[in-house]
Design a protein around this motif. Structure first.
Motif, PDB file in Angstrom:
ATOM      1  N   VAL A  65     -12.573  -3.747   5.363  1.00 26.65           N
ATOM      2  CA  VAL A  65     -12.443  -3.997   3.923  1.00 26.65           C
ATOM      3  C   VAL A  65     -11.052  -4.559   3.646  1.00 26.65           C
ATOM      4  O   VAL A  65     -10.131  -4.429   4.455  1.00 26.65           O
ATOM      5  CB  VAL A  65     -12.658  -2.723   3.087  1.00 26.65           C
ATOM      6  N   TYR A  66     -10.914  -5.165   2.481  1.00 27.72           N
ATOM      7  CA  TYR A  66      -9.624  -5.699   2.037  1.00 27.72           C
ATOM      8  C   TYR A  66      -8.704  -4.538   1.687  1.00 27.72           C
ATOM      9  O   TYR A  66      -9.052  -3.661   0.900  1.00 27.72           O
ATOM     10  CB  TYR A  66      -9.863  -6.598   0.833  1.00 27.72           C
ATOM     11  N   ALA A  67      -7.514  -4.525   2.268  1.00 28.10           N
ATOM     12  CA  ALA A  67      -6.579  -3.409   2.090  1.00 28.10           C
ATOM     13  C   ALA A  67      -6.231  -3.178   0.627  1.00 28.10           C
ATOM     14  O   ALA A  67      -6.069  -2.029   0.184  1.00 28.10           O
ATOM     15  CB  ALA A  67      -5.308  -3.677   2.894  1.00 28.10           C
ATOM     16  N   ALA A  68      -6.120  -4.239  -0.162  1.00 25.42           N
ATOM     17  CA  ALA A  68      -5.747  -4.084  -1.566  1.00 25.42           C
ATOM     18  C   ALA A  68      -6.797  -3.306  -2.348  1.00 25.42           C
ATOM     19  O   ALA A  68      -6.469  -2.550  -3.274  1.00 25.42           O
ATOM     20  CB  ALA A  68      -5.541  -5.459  -2.206  1.00 25.42           C
ATOM     21  N   VAL A  69      -8.078  -3.469  -1.981  1.00 27.73           N
ATOM     22  CA  VAL A  69      -9.156  -2.752  -2.676  1.00 27.73           C
ATOM     23  C   VAL A  69      -9.097  -1.266  -2.348  1.00 27.73           C
ATOM     24  O   VAL A  69      -9.321  -0.415  -3.218  1.00 27.73           O
ATOM     25  CB  VAL A  69     -10.516  -3.353  -2.297  1.00 27.73           C
ATOM     26  N   VAL A  70      -8.790  -0.930  -1.094  1.00 31.27           N
ATOM     27  CA  VAL A  70      -8.632   0.473  -0.718  1.00 31.27           C
ATOM     28  C   VAL A  70      -7.492   1.099  -1.516  1.00 31.27           C
ATOM     29  O   VAL A  70      -7.620   2.203  -2.066  1.00 31.27           O
ATOM     30  CB  VAL A  70      -8.361   0.605   0.794  1.00 31.27           C
ATOM     31  N   ARG A 101       0.587  -1.197   9.132  1.00 36.90           N
ATOM     32  CA  ARG A 101       0.046  -0.552  10.338  1.00 36.90           C
ATOM     33  C   ARG A 101      -0.988  -1.424  11.036  1.00 36.90           C
ATOM     34  O   ARG A 101      -1.197  -1.297  12.241  1.00 36.90           O
ATOM     35  CB  ARG A 101      -0.565   0.802   9.980  1.00 36.90           C
ATOM     36  N   GLN A 102      -1.635  -2.320  10.291  1.00 39.62           N
ATOM     37  CA  GLN A 102      -2.614  -3.222  10.898  1.00 39.62           C
ATOM     38  C   GLN A 102      -1.976  -4.537  11.340  1.00 39.62           C
ATOM     39  O   GLN A 102      -2.683  -5.512  11.611  1.00 39.62           O
ATOM     40  CB  GLN A 102      -3.728  -3.518   9.891  1.00 39.62           C
ATOM     41  N   GLY A 103      -0.667  -4.572  11.433  1.00 35.34           N
ATOM     42  CA  GLY A 103      -0.001  -5.788  11.891  1.00 35.34           C
ATOM     43  C   GLY A 103      -0.047  -6.906  10.865  1.00 35.34           C
ATOM     44  O   GLY A 103      -0.194  -8.071  11.225  1.00 35.34           O
ATOM     45  N   PHE A 104       0.089  -6.569   9.587  1.00 32.53           N
ATOM     46  CA  PHE A 104       0.046  -7.514   8.482  1.00 32.53           C
ATOM     47  C   PHE A 104      -1.273  -8.281   8.454  1.00 32.53           C
ATOM     48  O   PHE A 104      -1.327  -9.507   8.403  1.00 32.53           O
ATOM     49  CB  PHE A 104       1.225  -8.492   8.534  1.00 32.53           C
ATOM     50  N   LEU A 112       1.495  -8.914   1.324  1.00 30.54           N
ATOM     51  CA  LEU A 112       1.855  -7.656   0.676  1.00 30.54           C
ATOM     52  C   LEU A 112       1.885  -7.811  -0.847  1.00 30.54           C
ATOM     53  O   LEU A 112       1.474  -6.907  -1.580  1.00 30.54           O
ATOM     54  CB  LEU A 112       3.224  -7.187   1.167  1.00 30.54           C
ATOM     55  N   GLY A 113       2.341  -8.971  -1.313  1.00 31.46           N
ATOM     56  CA  GLY A 113       2.387  -9.216  -2.744  1.00 31.46           C
ATOM     57  C   GLY A 113       1.019  -9.130  -3.387  1.00 31.46           C
ATOM     58  O   GLY A 113       0.866  -8.593  -4.494  1.00 31.46           O
ATOM     59  N   GLY A 114      -0.008  -9.633  -2.709  1.00 29.88           N
ATOM     60  CA  GLY A 114      -1.365  -9.532  -3.229  1.00 29.88           C
ATOM     61  C   GLY A 114      -1.835  -8.096  -3.338  1.00 29.88           C
ATOM     62  O   GLY A 114      -2.542  -7.723  -4.286  1.00 29.88           O
ATOM     63  N   VAL A 115      -1.457  -7.269  -2.363  1.00 32.13           N
ATOM     64  CA  VAL A 115      -1.799  -5.841  -2.398  1.00 32.13           C
ATOM     65  C   VAL A 115      -1.059  -5.156  -3.532  1.00 32.13           C
ATOM     66  O   VAL A 115      -1.632  -4.353  -4.282  1.00 32.13           O
ATOM     67  CB  VAL A 115      -1.469  -5.183  -1.040  1.00 32.13           C
ATOM     68  N   TRP A 116       0.226  -5.472  -3.665  1.00 34.91           N
ATOM     69  CA  TRP A 116       1.047  -4.825  -4.689  1.00 34.91           C
ATOM     70  C   TRP A 116       0.594  -5.186  -6.101  1.00 34.91           C
ATOM     71  O   TRP A 116       0.478  -4.309  -6.964  1.00 34.91           O
ATOM     72  CB  TRP A 116       2.514  -5.218  -4.516  1.00 34.91           C
ATOM     73  N   VAL A 147       2.196   4.238  -8.005  1.00 32.25           N
ATOM     74  CA  VAL A 147       2.993   4.665  -6.846  1.00 32.25           C
ATOM     75  C   VAL A 147       2.082   4.923  -5.647  1.00 32.25           C
ATOM     76  O   VAL A 147       2.359   4.467  -4.520  1.00 32.25           O
ATOM     77  CB  VAL A 147       3.809   5.935  -7.181  1.00 32.25           C
ATOM     78  N   ALA A 148       0.980   5.633  -5.865  1.00 33.85           N
ATOM     79  CA  ALA A 148       0.061   5.941  -4.763  1.00 33.85           C
ATOM     80  C   ALA A 148      -0.535   4.669  -4.174  1.00 33.85           C
ATOM     81  O   ALA A 148      -0.608   4.501  -2.952  1.00 33.85           O
ATOM     82  CB  ALA A 148      -1.052   6.869  -5.261  1.00 33.85           C
ATOM     83  N   GLY A 149      -0.962   3.761  -5.036  1.00 34.92           N
ATOM     84  CA  GLY A 149      -1.545   2.509  -4.553  1.00 34.92           C
ATOM     85  C   GLY A 149      -0.553   1.665  -3.782  1.00 34.92           C
ATOM     86  O   GLY A 149      -0.892   1.062  -2.757  1.00 34.92           O
ATOM     87  N   MET A 150       0.691   1.602  -4.266  1.00 35.57           N
ATOM     88  CA  MET A 150       1.721   0.821  -3.570  1.00 35.57           C
ATOM     89  C   MET A 150       1.989   1.379  -2.180  1.00 35.57           C
ATOM     90  O   MET A 150       2.096   0.631  -1.194  1.00 35.57           O
ATOM     91  CB  MET A 150       3.010   0.821  -4.390  1.00 35.57           C
ATOM     92  N   ILE A 151       2.090   2.692  -2.082  1.00 37.04           N
ATOM     93  CA  ILE A 151       2.382   3.309  -0.783  1.00 37.04           C
ATOM     94  C   ILE A 151       1.220   3.123   0.181  1.00 37.04           C
ATOM     95  O   ILE A 151       1.398   2.684   1.327  1.00 37.04           O
ATOM     96  CB  ILE A 151       2.707   4.806  -0.967  1.00 37.04           C
ATOM     97  N   VAL A 152       0.005   3.441  -0.266  1.00 35.12           N
ATOM     98  CA  VAL A 152      -1.167   3.333   0.610  1.00 35.12           C
ATOM     99  C   VAL A 152      -1.384   1.887   1.041  1.00 35.12           C
ATOM    100  O   VAL A 152      -1.620   1.597   2.220  1.00 35.12           O
ATOM    101  CB  VAL A 152      -2.417   3.889  -0.100  1.00 35.12           C
ATOM    102  N   GLY A 153      -1.323   0.947   0.093  1.00 30.97           N
ATOM    103  CA  GLY A 153      -1.541  -0.452   0.428  1.00 30.97           C
ATOM    104  C   GLY A 153      -0.527  -0.980   1.414  1.00 30.97           C
ATOM    105  O   GLY A 153      -0.884  -1.686   2.380  1.00 30.97           O
TER     106      GLY A 153
END
Length: 506
Positions: free
Chosen positions: A468-473, A450-453, A407-411, A438-444
């Motif tokens: 795709v990598y969740a952080a890029v989305v 939801r994908q089981g980490f 999660l830290g990588g996404v954030w 804010v939008a990126g933090m919530i979506v990521g």
């Protein structure tokens, strides 16, 4: 039964490095009063060689050197995204880091959040960047401890129960004391040992492994025969074309995210000039070559039939080392792994402490704090961060730390627009950037949970779905919000841009 030779050589490496950390006091300038700049950034005085070892040793953590071959051991070819990821990192670092160093030096900034506050005149955006950095860094420190524990357990050097935990605490206590007294100079000195020890260790093990299997061809063939691993039916030495988007986005997104981690900024800001930073980034691919050799060891572990504990593929390489190498070399290599974890853990704790002091404590609780007081609080917070990491590892499951680091990588990637747009453009509204964050933090966060980490998520409609990598989305959503909100907010008031901060195009 622990072989005494292994234990002795291990203790010699770790003990010698610990004593070396104490010598960091020799590099401290005694003509200056205590300051956060001196403690956290070594007075911005590090030359090219030391900066190369420190920056490389901070980016390429011991956990990375265990996790990448562990991922190769578990999933095969997909894990090699780490190589293009670190290759992509180098030109990005060459473009971004010298400019960021110059902005920090011109403005007297110690953290990237200091720069954000000056660039956009927005304490709230600076707070968002600071808190994101702290949250992303804390589980990263815990992962360094997990790497140490995996190595010690594989080598039979980690006693069962509380005795093992005390041994881990003892190792980390040496680092805590050295960092408390000498700040960034302690990991800077240790990084010299890490570079030599890790490089020598991986070359030795790869040479023995290739000799054991008669070359890379037979080794890859033997590894391919042992895939797929249980529970991972898609694992293969050949990358499935459907996974190309996942491979590409993991490489690109991971490189962009790594540039935003506070420990990388701390190591960068400690350099003596922007030119030093530029030269160091040119030479960083040497560390990528070392990482590639570690990835090769994941193949060797598969080929050798190493049986890593379920859910602990990171132990594959330490187990391979134990089986292949003589006892004395095994102890030395395990010692090198442990030293490799101490450098990034120290820099991360310093970076997290500095962010807290500069952008939370001073900004909102004690605006009149003197430099000496700020340094004292930063030392205590750095110590607290290490204690918290030890408590996290001892008290919770390994997977919890891994999930939080994911999660830290996404954030942390959601701070990329604020930092990079501020460096290379002049038309970015702080409230638009905050809305995008804010939008990126919530979506990521939602995508990963939801994908089981899982770092890779499937997006699309109906049967047309792409991994795709969740952080890029999340970053894409972030940028869309910034682009959409910027013009709207700009019409509602003046742009929030402070001039004279040494940033933006000339």
């Amino acid at each position: 039964m622990i072989q005494s030779t292994t234990a002795v050589t291990f203790l010699l490496i770790v003990g010698g490095t610990s004593l070396l950390a104490v010598t960091a006091r020799r590099f401290r300038r005694r003509d200056r009063l205590p300051s956060l700049d001196g403690w956290a950034l070594a007075d911005r005085s590090l030359g090219g060689s030391v900066t190369w070892f420190l920056l490389g040793g901070t980016i390429f953590t011991a956990y990375t050197f265990a996790a990448v071959p562990g991922l190769v051991y578990g999933v095969g070819a997909l894990a090699f995204f780490a190589l293009p990821y670190t290759v992509v990192l180098c030109p990005l670092a060459f473009v971004v880091l010298p400019r960021l160093w110059q902005a920090a030096r011109d403005g007297g900034h110690i953290t990237v959040a200091d720069y954000i506050k000056a660039r956009y005149a927005s304490p709230l955006l600076a707070l968002a960047v600071a808190l994101t950095g702290i949250l992303a860094t804390m589980p990263y420190i815990a992962l360094q401890l997990l790497g140490i524990r995996a190595v010690l357990t594989a080598g039979g050097l980690y006693p069962q129960g509380w005795a093992g935990d005390l041994a881990l605490i003892g190792l980390f206590a040496v680092l805590a004391v050295a960092t408390y007294h000498h700040g960034l100079r302690a990991p800077a000195v240790i990084s010299l040992v890490k570079g030599v020890a890790i490089g020598g260790a991986v070359v030795a093990v790869v040479a023995v492994a290739l000799d054991e299997f008669g070359g890379p061809g037979p080794m890859f063939a033997a590894a391919e025969a042992r895939l797929p691993t249980p529970g991972l039916p898609g694992a293969s030495m050949h990358l499935d074309p459907t996974l190309y988007p996942a491979f590409a986005t993991l490489a690109l997104g991971s490189a962009m995210a790594l540039l935003m981690y506070p420990h990388l900024h701390t190591a960068t800001f400690a350099a003596s000039s922007a030119d030093v930073v530029r030269r160091v980034t040119v030479a960083l691919p040497a560390w990528t070559a070392v990482l590639g050799l570690f990835g090769l060891l994941g193949i060797a572990a598969l080929a050798a039939g190493v049986l890593a504990p379920a859910g602990n593929a990171e132990a594959a390489v330490p187990l391979l080392v134990r089986d292949l190498m003589p006892a004395a070399l095994t102890g030395a290599i395990f010692g090198a792994f442990v030293v490799g974890a101490l450098v990034p853990a120290a820099v991360m704790s310093i970076a997290a402490a500095t962010l807290f002091v500069r952008n939370v404590y001073v900004e909102y609780f004690h605006p009149t704090a003197t430099p000496k007081h700020q340094t004292r609080i930063a030392k205590l917070i750095s110590l607290t961060a290490k204690v918290g990491a030890v408590g996290f590892v001892v008290g919770l499951r390994n997977q919890d730390a891994i999930n939080l680091q994911l999660l830290g990588g996404v954030w942390i990637l959601q701070t990329f627009p604020a930092v990079v747009l501020g460096l290379f453009t002049r038309l970015s509204h702080s409230r638009a950037l905050l809305a995008g964050w804010v939008a990126g933090m919530i979506v990521g966060t939602l995508l990963v949970v939801r994908q089981g980490f899982s770092a890779v998520v499937w997006i699309g409609l109906g049967d047309h779905r792409t991994p795709v990598y969740a952080a890029v989305v999340a970053l894409a959503v972030n940028l869309v919000v910034v682009a959409a909100a910027g013009p709207v907010l700009a019409r509602g008031g003046p742009r929030r841009l402070r001039t004279g901060s040494g940033v933006g195009p000339s």
